[in-house]
Design a protein around this motif. Structure first.
Motif, PDB file in Angstrom:
ATOM      1  N   LEU A  28     -22.581 -43.117  40.958  1.00  0.00           N
ATOM      2  CA  LEU A  28     -21.348 -43.510  40.295  1.00  0.00           C
ATOM      3  C   LEU A  28     -20.725 -44.726  40.962  1.00  0.00           C
ATOM      4  O   LEU A  28     -20.698 -44.826  42.198  1.00  0.00           O
ATOM      5  CB  LEU A  28     -20.344 -42.353  40.302  1.00  0.00           C
ATOM      6  N   ALA A  29     -20.188 -45.638  40.145  1.00  0.00           N
ATOM      7  CA  ALA A  29     -19.518 -46.827  40.676  1.00  0.00           C
ATOM      8  C   ALA A  29     -18.146 -46.463  41.229  1.00  0.00           C
ATOM      9  O   ALA A  29     -17.497 -45.517  40.768  1.00  0.00           O
ATOM     10  CB  ALA A  29     -19.382 -47.879  39.575  1.00  0.00           C
ATOM     11  N   ASN A  30     -17.697 -47.232  42.225  1.00  0.00           N
ATOM     12  CA  ASN A  30     -16.338 -47.126  42.782  1.00  0.00           C
ATOM     13  C   ASN A  30     -16.007 -45.718  43.280  1.00  0.00           C
ATOM     14  O   ASN A  30     -14.885 -45.233  43.123  1.00  0.00           O
ATOM     15  CB  ASN A  30     -15.305 -47.562  41.740  1.00  0.00           C
ATOM     16  N   THR A  31     -17.001 -45.074  43.878  1.00  0.00           N
ATOM     17  CA  THR A  31     -16.806 -43.733  44.427  1.00  0.00           C
ATOM     18  C   THR A  31     -17.135 -43.704  45.916  1.00  0.00           C
ATOM     19  O   THR A  31     -16.338 -43.235  46.728  1.00  0.00           O
ATOM     20  CB  THR A  31     -17.671 -42.703  43.674  1.00  0.00           C
ATOM     21  N   THR A  32     -18.301 -44.208  46.293  1.00  0.00           N
ATOM     22  CA  THR A  32     -18.702 -44.274  47.695  1.00  0.00           C
ATOM     23  C   THR A  32     -18.135 -45.549  48.305  1.00  0.00           C
ATOM     24  O   THR A  32     -18.254 -46.630  47.721  1.00  0.00           O
ATOM     25  CB  THR A  32     -20.232 -44.249  47.818  1.00  0.00           C
ATOM     26  N   ALA A  66     -21.938 -35.499  56.704  1.00  0.00           N
ATOM     27  CA  ALA A  66     -20.906 -34.555  57.123  1.00  0.00           C
ATOM     28  C   ALA A  66     -21.175 -33.225  56.436  1.00  0.00           C
ATOM     29  O   ALA A  66     -21.835 -33.158  55.398  1.00  0.00           O
ATOM     30  CB  ALA A  66     -19.527 -35.075  56.749  1.00  0.00           C
ATOM     31  N   LEU A  67     -20.660 -32.149  57.010  1.00  0.00           N
ATOM     32  CA  LEU A  67     -20.764 -30.820  56.419  1.00  0.00           C
ATOM     33  C   LEU A  67     -19.379 -30.345  55.996  1.00  0.00           C
ATOM     34  O   LEU A  67     -18.405 -30.524  56.734  1.00  0.00           O
ATOM     35  CB  LEU A  67     -21.363 -29.840  57.429  1.00  0.00           C
ATOM     36  N   GLY A  68     -19.291 -29.773  54.808  1.00  0.00           N
ATOM     37  CA  GLY A  68     -18.015 -29.267  54.327  1.00  0.00           C
ATOM     38  C   GLY A  68     -17.049 -30.350  53.887  1.00  0.00           C
ATOM     39  O   GLY A  68     -15.876 -30.062  53.612  1.00  0.00           O
ATOM     40  N   SER A  69     -17.493 -31.583  53.810  1.00  0.00           N
ATOM     41  CA  SER A  69     -16.655 -32.712  53.394  1.00  0.00           C
ATOM     42  C   SER A  69     -17.563 -33.868  53.029  1.00  0.00           C
ATOM     43  O   SER A  69     -18.725 -33.923  53.456  1.00  0.00           O
ATOM     44  CB  SER A  69     -15.699 -33.119  54.524  1.00  0.00           C
ATOM     45  N   ASN A  70     -17.049 -34.811  52.260  1.00  0.00           N
ATOM     46  CA  ASN A  70     -17.793 -36.041  51.967  1.00  0.00           C
ATOM     47  C   ASN A  70     -17.222 -37.233  52.733  1.00  0.00           C
ATOM     48  O   ASN A  70     -17.511 -38.387  52.405  1.00  0.00           O
ATOM     49  CB  ASN A  70     -17.794 -36.334  50.466  1.00  0.00           C
ATOM     50  N   MET A 113     -26.324 -40.593  54.142  1.00  0.00           N
ATOM     51  CA  MET A 113     -26.462 -41.894  54.798  1.00  0.00           C
ATOM     52  C   MET A 113     -27.743 -42.001  55.610  1.00  0.00           C
ATOM     53  O   MET A 113     -28.277 -40.996  56.086  1.00  0.00           O
ATOM     54  CB  MET A 113     -25.261 -42.123  55.728  1.00  0.00           C
ATOM     55  N   ASP A 114     -28.187 -43.250  55.763  1.00  0.00           N
ATOM     56  CA  ASP A 114     -29.248 -43.552  56.720  1.00  0.00           C
ATOM     57  C   ASP A 114     -28.670 -44.520  57.759  1.00  0.00           C
ATOM     58  O   ASP A 114     -27.605 -44.257  58.306  1.00  0.00           O
ATOM     59  CB  ASP A 114     -30.492 -44.093  56.025  1.00  0.00           C
ATOM     60  N   ASP A 115     -29.296 -45.634  58.015  1.00  0.00           N
ATOM     61  CA  ASP A 115     -28.970 -46.484  59.163  1.00  0.00           C
ATOM     62  C   ASP A 115     -27.506 -46.932  59.208  1.00  0.00           C
ATOM     63  O   ASP A 115     -26.925 -47.303  58.176  1.00  0.00           O
ATOM     64  CB  ASP A 115     -29.841 -47.743  59.151  1.00  0.00           C
ATOM     65  N   ASN A 175     -18.448 -40.543  50.962  1.00  0.00           N
ATOM     66  CA  ASN A 175     -19.770 -40.434  50.346  1.00  0.00           C
ATOM     67  C   ASN A 175     -19.682 -39.682  49.022  1.00  0.00           C
ATOM     68  O   ASN A 175     -19.455 -38.455  49.005  1.00  0.00           O
ATOM     69  CB  ASN A 175     -20.725 -39.684  51.287  1.00  0.00           C
ATOM     70  N   GLY A 176     -19.829 -40.409  47.930  1.00  0.00           N
ATOM     71  CA  GLY A 176     -19.766 -39.777  46.630  1.00  0.00           C
ATOM     72  C   GLY A 176     -18.423 -39.123  46.385  1.00  0.00           C
ATOM     73  O   GLY A 176     -17.390 -39.571  46.881  1.00  0.00           O
ATOM     74  N   ASN A 177     -18.441 -38.033  45.599  1.00  0.00           N
ATOM     75  CA  ASN A 177     -17.175 -37.377  45.259  1.00  0.00           C
ATOM     76  C   ASN A 177     -17.151 -35.897  45.587  1.00  0.00           C
ATOM     77  O   ASN A 177     -16.220 -35.184  45.187  1.00  0.00           O
ATOM     78  CB  ASN A 177     -16.838 -37.590  43.777  1.00  0.00           C
ATOM     79  N   THR A 178     -18.153 -35.423  46.334  1.00  0.00           N
ATOM     80  CA  THR A 178     -18.144 -34.019  46.719  1.00  0.00           C
ATOM     81  C   THR A 178     -19.039 -33.810  47.925  1.00  0.00           C
ATOM     82  O   THR A 178     -19.925 -34.634  48.217  1.00  0.00           O
ATOM     83  CB  THR A 178     -18.613 -33.124  45.545  1.00  0.00           C
TER      84      THR A 178
END
Length: 278
Positions: free
Chosen positions: A173-177, A140-144, A241-243, A223-226
């Protein structure tokens, strides 16, 4: 009064029974420094969805699974250009339409067209991210956050799937994605976290399937935190992301909620009472 007694008895039963009784979902998860680290979990998840059959691009064709690996996306719909949110239900119909709070979506470029692995956004990114299936990635662009909404492939008919899984890269990082799953009534079926593996150019896989059948109407991927755009320093975790792998979207038929059934029962009793008092 007999009708009222029966109605109230039925209402009591409805209130006592949950709207949906879920068996335990099947979760496949892995992470590591390379593609081999997650291939086994990916293959197990394919089997959970029904084995090795991958359907064609249009219609059902009796298949049980869909996959998106981004690599066939034309250069005109890849970085530095944006990917239309409905590309995988219109241009290449696979029953997936994207949405989210950001400014759009992008598939990374092929070598020789633009910097690979989102190097067009930040020149450091090719050193952070890795591909599972060469050579494109998705973000995504401008967002996670990315929402994936399911439709019967190539149509505007709302669909539902038995499960959804994805490959991620650079989950530090754990428990983020995470992936959050929603049922046909847009009620959360749970949030599942992607396993992390510290380091650059790492890969992770998470796939969840539901034994109740096609009950997932959409998923939300965090996806992640940012969002992309900055450098990965401190507690910043940039993930792309991939597949994508998911069960063939089928026509969605939402189950009536308890309140809907309750309202119908009371409306029937009131209608009968009005007829008897005339």
């Amino acid at each position: 009064m007999k009708f009222l007694h029966k109605t109230l008895t039925m209402v009591g039963l409805l209130l006592a029974v949950p709207a949906m009784s879920l068996a335990g979902p099947i979760v496949r998860s892995a992470s590591g420094p390379d593609a081999a680290s997650i291939t086994g979990a990916r293959d197990q998840y394919r089997a959970d969805l029904g084995g090795g059959v991958v359907v064609g691009l249009n219609g059902l064709f009796g298949g049980v699974r869909r996959e998106i690996n981004w690599d066939g996306v034309p250069d005109g719909f890849s970085a530095p250009n944006n990917l239309p949110a409905n590309f995988f239900n219109v241009n290449s119909p696979r029953g997936a339409v994207f949405s989210g709070p950001g400014s759009g979506f992008q598939v990374s470029a092929n070598s020789g067209v633009a910097p690979v692995e989102f190097g067009n956004i930040n020149p450091t990114y090719p050193g952070l991210f890795a591909v599972f299936s060469a050579q494109r990635l998705f973000t995504a662009l401008g967002s996670n956050i990315v929402d994936v909404n399911f439709f019967v492939a190539g149509t505007t008919i709302p669909g539902a799937t038995t499960g959804f899984g994805a490959v991620f890269t650079d989950v530090d990082l754990a428990n983020t994605t995470s992936i959050q799953y929603f049922d046909l009534n847009n009620v959360s079926l749970g949030t599942f976290f992607v396993s992390n593996f510290v380091g650059n150019e790492t890969l992770s896989f998470l796939g969840v399937s539901f034994t109740e059948g096609a009950i997932v109407s959409r998923v939300r991927i965090t996806n992640g935190n940012t969002a992309l755009g900055g450098n990965e320093t401190g507690n910043v975790d940039l993930v792309v992301m991939d597949d994508f792998i998911y069960g063939e979207p089928r026509r969605a038929i939402a189950e009536p909620s308890t309140l809907t059934l309750l309202g119908g029962a009371l409306a029937g009793w009131l209608a009968l009472r009005r007829r008897r008092t005339r």
